[in-house]
Write an enzyme that holds these catalytic residues in place. Sequence first.
Site, PDB file in Angstrom:
ATOM      1  N   LYS A   1      -7.833  -6.665   0.656  1.00 63.06           N
ATOM      2  CA  LYS A   1      -6.468  -6.866   1.141  1.00 63.06           C
ATOM      3  C   LYS A   1      -6.560  -7.720   2.399  1.00 63.06           C
ATOM      4  O   LYS A   1      -7.252  -7.348   3.346  1.00 63.06           O
ATOM      5  CB  LYS A   1      -5.821  -5.517   1.460  1.00 63.06           C
TER       6      LYS A   1
ATOM      7  N   ASP B   1      -3.299  -0.198   0.733  1.00 61.84           N
ATOM      8  CA  ASP B   1      -4.118  -0.336   1.943  1.00 61.84           C
ATOM      9  C   ASP B   1      -5.618  -0.246   1.670  1.00 61.84           C
ATOM     10  O   ASP B   1      -6.394  -1.057   2.161  1.00 61.84           O
ATOM     11  CB  ASP B   1      -3.741   0.737   2.969  1.00 61.84           C
TER      12      ASP B   1
END
Lengths: 462, 643
Positions: A263, A185
């Site tokens: 990401k 994350d």
Amino acid sequence: MPNNSDYKGYKGQALETLQKFNALVWSDVEISTADGDFKGLILPRSETADEFHIVLKIPVGYNIGIAAKRIQSINILGRKEAHYKIPEKEFPYDPKKPRVKLLGTGGTIASRLDYRTGAVIPAFSPGELYGSVPELADYCNLETEKLYGEFSENIGPKHWKGVAEAIGKEIEKGVQGIVIGHGTDIMHHTAAALSFMVQNPPVPIVMVGSQRSSDRPSSDAALNLIHSVKTASESDIAEVMVCMFGPTSDMYALLHRGTRVRKMHSSYRSTFRTIGDIPIATVSREKITPIRNDYKRRRKDKDVIINPVFEEKVSIVYYYPNMQPDIIDSLVDNGYRGIVIAGTGLGHVNKPMYPALKRAKEKNVAVYMTVQTLWGYVQMYVYDTGRDMMELGVIPAANMLPEVAYVKLGWALGQTDDPEKVKEIMLTPIAGEITEREPSNGYLIYQGGLPEVEDFIRQFRK
Amino acid sequence: MKEFIFKPFGEMTEADYQTVGFKSGLEIHQQLLTDKKLFCRCPAGIYSDNYDAEILRHMRPTLSELGVYDGTALMEFKTKKEIIYRINRNTVCTYEMDDTPPFLINEDALDIALGIGMLYNCKLVDELHIARKQYLDGSIPTGFQRTAIYAVDGWIPYKDRKVKIVQMSIEEDSCREVADYNHNRIYLTDRLGMPLIETVTGPDMRTPQEVAEVGWICAKLVRSTHKVRRGIGAARQDVNVSVEGGTRVEIKGVPKIGMIPLLTHNEAMRQWNLLRLREELKRRGITPETFKAKDFDITSLIKKPHYIPLKNAVESKLKIRCVVLKGFKDLLRWQTQTDTYFSKEISDRVRVIACLTTIPNIIHSDSRTDTITSSDWLKVKKHVEATDNDTLIIVWANDDDIQTAVNEIIIRSKEATIGIPSETRQALSDGTNGFERILPGADRMYPDTDLPPKKIAEDRIDKIKSGLPEQFWKRKAWYKELKIPPDTIDELSISKYAELFKKAVSEWKINPVTAAVILVQYPKRLSKSSYVIDSINEEMMLSILKAYADGKLTYDFILTAMKISTELGMFVEEIIPEPISENDLEKEILFAEQQMAKLKFIKDKNAGSIIMGILMNKLRGRISAKDIAQKLNLPQRSLKNAK
């Protein structure tokens, strides 16, 4: 007398029922209800699940929940506690192979079942890794050290500093490559932090994680580990990199520069992309193929600079229409020393914000502008709005990604209070976080549905 | 072991199957009729061979919840397959690609499943726990199937006993295999993720015929809900078979119930013959302890073979190895199934596990067909120091696969001394079966950490129950009492009109046979005269029957009314012709009698039915045949002919 930990996760009616019959978790039982009998193993219950059901693993391997209120009796036949343990095998030593260190911080790269939450928790050692991914021994002699066991979202400045220091020690010890296992994350935040805190490393520093936890047969964890270990062992790229799947297929990984990576999908395997530039290289089981030439090369020396500092009173503000100035005011009032704004377009916020920005400057709060479009540069001269804001002390941060600017500002403020010095640090590229030019293939989001794009997708496994 | 030689299919009696201790149970997979898939919102039931993209994946074994590796998983890992998924955008999203976590379970599918569970007299679980069942063959891109047991411990009536329903689970369907060659396996993903239920019966069936019959009962039961999919591949059965002293073996994916008797017969025969093979080995002194096999590299020995497969192998510079099975002479020719021998068991393993998919993949010295020359055999025999009591197996493959192949040959040969390996076997079209994989066990289960447990609320169960059809065997018993023709009973008992039939007979007092014929036979009759009967629905049939019950519609006009309604798409009373007045009827009779007079050669005894025919053709729907006959003072017999 059994205590509550022997009834792992159960509460309320379910707990009372188990206690009544002395049926601890992992008991092999026969449960009688008005409708019939059930045989199986009492499993721990997730703490987030309700208090009315008991979980039974029936002999075919399935789990079912039985309502506690229906249970008439529990006959205990025995006990069979699960030991979820990856078979450990000693990692083989080969004097001809390079020495690589794997630093663990947590994440799904290596994980196992956690009954408390019903989710997966990290687990890892060289023996376990060798037991599950024996291919790693083809590339190196692997040592591991578990620094933290945190999910990605719990990682912060404290960990960044710790990892940076650990990297310094490993380089001092003479390892030929470092792999850092990390949750995905905020892997790009950590990658940016390490890019600033660890400067001029002589060896590859490769961050890796997985998008599908390693308890799944189709996990990307094993292949990601293989790619990252190969990179750490064999590549001549001495930079902080993120090594994650290129396509969603099990084919190759991309090596992204730590300051330009992000990401970009909540669940895809190929979630990491280099933004505003191209990746450094591709890596497969067989080979590492650079796709650019301007990377820092591996060296024999140990001349690395470790600068693990961070000012935690830094924030990132994502601008939205009708944002009120009190957002900025409250940060200033709460003692924040730096603010990164992710502005619209070329780097804008609305006019009502101006007084708050002015006040921030007066209170010596560093305010930097980035773009929420992610791709492209801040350019505050094009429109009056931009010029006005610069007057108010907002400093454009070129094509630094918002998260990278946040990390860098924290790092800069960790070194000095002087606004001019902070500005100098912020605007001097250290690890590719600001680039002089954006190549035309630095922005490629192909639009699905277009015939030429579909042709491409059909031709290449993505 | 009992002395018994298996007889061909059809000659085995019930007593014979009893002698060998035949036991069989079913695992029936049935797709549910829903619009969408089970854990994502892709459309269900759209099949296409076209694809827009391909994805490549590998599978690795992982630990079960109890911390154990599953045997099948490890076997599949040995095979090292490159798995290619073909993706069609219209039927597959990122969930099936395993790039998005599951969405919450499809509630419609769960409702249907729970309802069927109740029809099977099962106990429903109070809380649904979704599990991951590992499949490393790649048939599901995640490497596992999301599945949950929702019902246990039910039964269905069969003959004078109950067949146990062990458990029922709701799960997502797998991919369709396109090809499997060498280290490649290709799948289509359209079927992937469609909701299906698996029903597991107890091993309660004692003959192959019984297995099929129970299969039919299960099929009818689920069809009676009209909420399951029909057609090719919508229902697939796995059949578990064992014989006394044998092991449970699963024959996977039998597409038609009609194939079951021969398949189970052949499997029982295979097991029986393998047990006899073990006896023979024991007689020769070969047991798991004394079993001996050696292997030799004979690549340099076989220089210029004429035998094509080996010639190709030499040209492709493959490795050639020879396995010597001590004391096995002639046993590779031991019959296992019809026209199938023990050598096939070995060849199958080599094909599946070592990925040597080009057949033949082995040759052996027990073979009567021409392979390598006898002088080559002699050369090999001498080199490997074999005696006349031994069997030689030759296998060829590249450097990566040859060791796996040799290992599998030895493993399978040794298993012959132990008995029957627990396997999943695939059904072949000739009724025999072939090895597919080692039978997986409970160790491949893992809780699905992506989805929370789901409570099955009592009010939900009550609601589903109120919409369930009556179990068809209960209907059948009632129909028998009503003297419904046997050819109609079966169909009516699972017909979507079965509840309407009940109403028509019980409430509206329509003659049961009449109602049954109208509801079951008439639609078929229409279909035969090429009417598109898709528009016939329960509402239409209900209003027609009601009109008939109320005397608005004559019996003779019902078929016509259905025809018109089919064309209109609905039934309206306006299509019923005006009843004929007494006066007009008199006129018509007079007119018919005049016509009769013109006809010659009338036999007196036919006169009645001829005049009935003339009148009915003209007056159908306006008056019932019975009333005309009464008017003409004709006996009932003529009435029958007039129809």
